[in-house]
Design an enzyme around this catalytic site. Structure first.
Site, PDB file in Angstrom:
ATOM      1  N   LEU A  37       0.859  -1.183   0.000  1.00  0.00           N
ATOM      2  CA  LEU A  37       0.000   0.000   0.000  1.00  0.00           C
ATOM      3  C   LEU A  37       0.893   1.230   0.000  1.00  0.00           C
ATOM      4  CD1 LEU A  37      -2.897  -0.633   2.574  1.00  0.00           C
ATOM      5  CD2 LEU A  37      -3.094  -0.365   0.109  1.00  0.00           C
ATOM      6  N   ASP A  38       0.583   2.223  -0.821  1.00  0.00           N
ATOM      7  CA  ASP A  38       1.348   3.466  -0.827  1.00  0.00           C
ATOM      8  C   ASP A  38       1.280   4.116   0.556  1.00  0.00           C
ATOM      9  OD1 ASP A  38       1.981   3.159  -3.492  1.00  0.00           O
ATOM     10  OD2 ASP A  38       0.338   4.418  -4.217  1.00  0.00           O
TER      11      ASP A  38
END
Length: 301
Positions: A37-38
């Site tokens: 996930l960013d």
């Protein structure tokens, strides 16, 4: 310690930082996550501990669900609010809901995406964001993804700033870039746009209400109650057909042996084999040899 922890990744942390913190809390190095996930994205991040690291790839196969916001009126280098502004266009009048729904519908189903330059996709052994940070642009590989649902939750026009915010829900296949999806939506509406907010609601079969924060995990370790929150590795394989084998078959499986369809009494293409209440292996049917052969061994003891 073996099992899967459905972690809630807070906004601002990298997925790697979450793994690093958990290694300290759990005092083990054998930890992996399923699907990066960013940093700016919050939500479900399944973490595999111990022997469960063997099912990371299977957790990643499952579909994802996100809820987020598209801000229409300008574009950035990163397709989100972290990048430098590179384009701007005022939204003089509110974009009608009918146009938004039509554009969303055109992006539903099987579509082709080009990964953003600020992403971890590798080209010639180098990550795209490394090229981007060096000011270089390279040809990016196209990928086919499936958007099973792209739903409008709300639309709000900002008359003062001449911008429009669209809140959405999306269900998609693995490998989908939501940033790219919403930027493409803005383009279809005739404007530049950025992803201004994103939360992952579902991943690896886990939903937001099943997640634990890092603090929750730390508290569970302190109170010796973590085991009740760990999901067994077969959770990642729950969508596969299951079969319990007998001692004679288990002896073959222990040695990586092939099994005949008559031995397993099945015609499934892939099947999870369990023995003595524990998942042992994933087997697939080889049509050339007309036998079942091991795809992945999870335990040999």
């Amino acid at each position: 310690m073996d099992g899967i922890i459905p972690l809630y990744k807070e906004r601002g942390m990298t997925s790697f930082a979450c793994v690093s913190r958990l290694r300290q809390i759990l005092k083990t190095k054998k930890i992996g996550h399923s699907g990066t996930l960013d940093p700016g994205v919050a939500g479900v991040l399944p973490i595999c501990v111990g022997n469960a690291t063997k099912v990371v790839d299977y957790l990643m196969q499952s579909g994802k669900q996100y809820q987020g916001e598209l801000l229409i009126g300008f574009a950035t280098t990163t397709q989100d609010l972290d990048g430098d502004k590179i384009e701007e266009k005022v939204v003089a009048d509110e974009i009608p809901t009918s146009e938004i729904l039509s554009a969303m519908n055109s992006l539903t189903g099987t579509i082709i995406q080009i990964p953003p330059m600020y992403s971890a996709v590798k080209v010639n052994g180098k990550k795209l964001y490394e090229y981007a940070r060096a000011g270089e642009t390279v040809e990016r590989p196209k990928r086919q993804v499936t958007i099973s649902k792209f739903e409008l939750l709300s639309s709000k026009y900002d008359k003062k700033n001449k911008q429009q915010r669209i809140r959405f829900n999306v269900e998609c296949s693995k490998g989908t870039y939501i940033r790219t999806l919403v930027v493409d939506l803005a383009r279809k509406l005739g404007y530049p746009g950025v992803m201004s907010l994103l939360t992952r609601l579902k991943s690896g079969g886990f939903t937001l209400d099943q997640t634990l924060s890092l603090d929750d995990v730390r508290d569970a370790v302190a109170t010796q109650t973590l085991q009740q929150y760990l999901y067994p590795l077969d959770y990642a394989l729950k969508d596969y057909p299951q079969l319990t084998i007998q001692v004679a078959q288990w002896k073959k499986v222990q040695n990586g042996g092939w099994l005949s369809p008559s031995e397993l009494n099945t015609s499934e293409k892939e099947i999870v084999l369990s023995f003595d209440g524990q998942v042992k292996a994933l087997y697939h049917f080889d049509p050339k040899n007309k036998m079942y052969k091991p795809t992945k061994m999870f335990a040999v003891n």
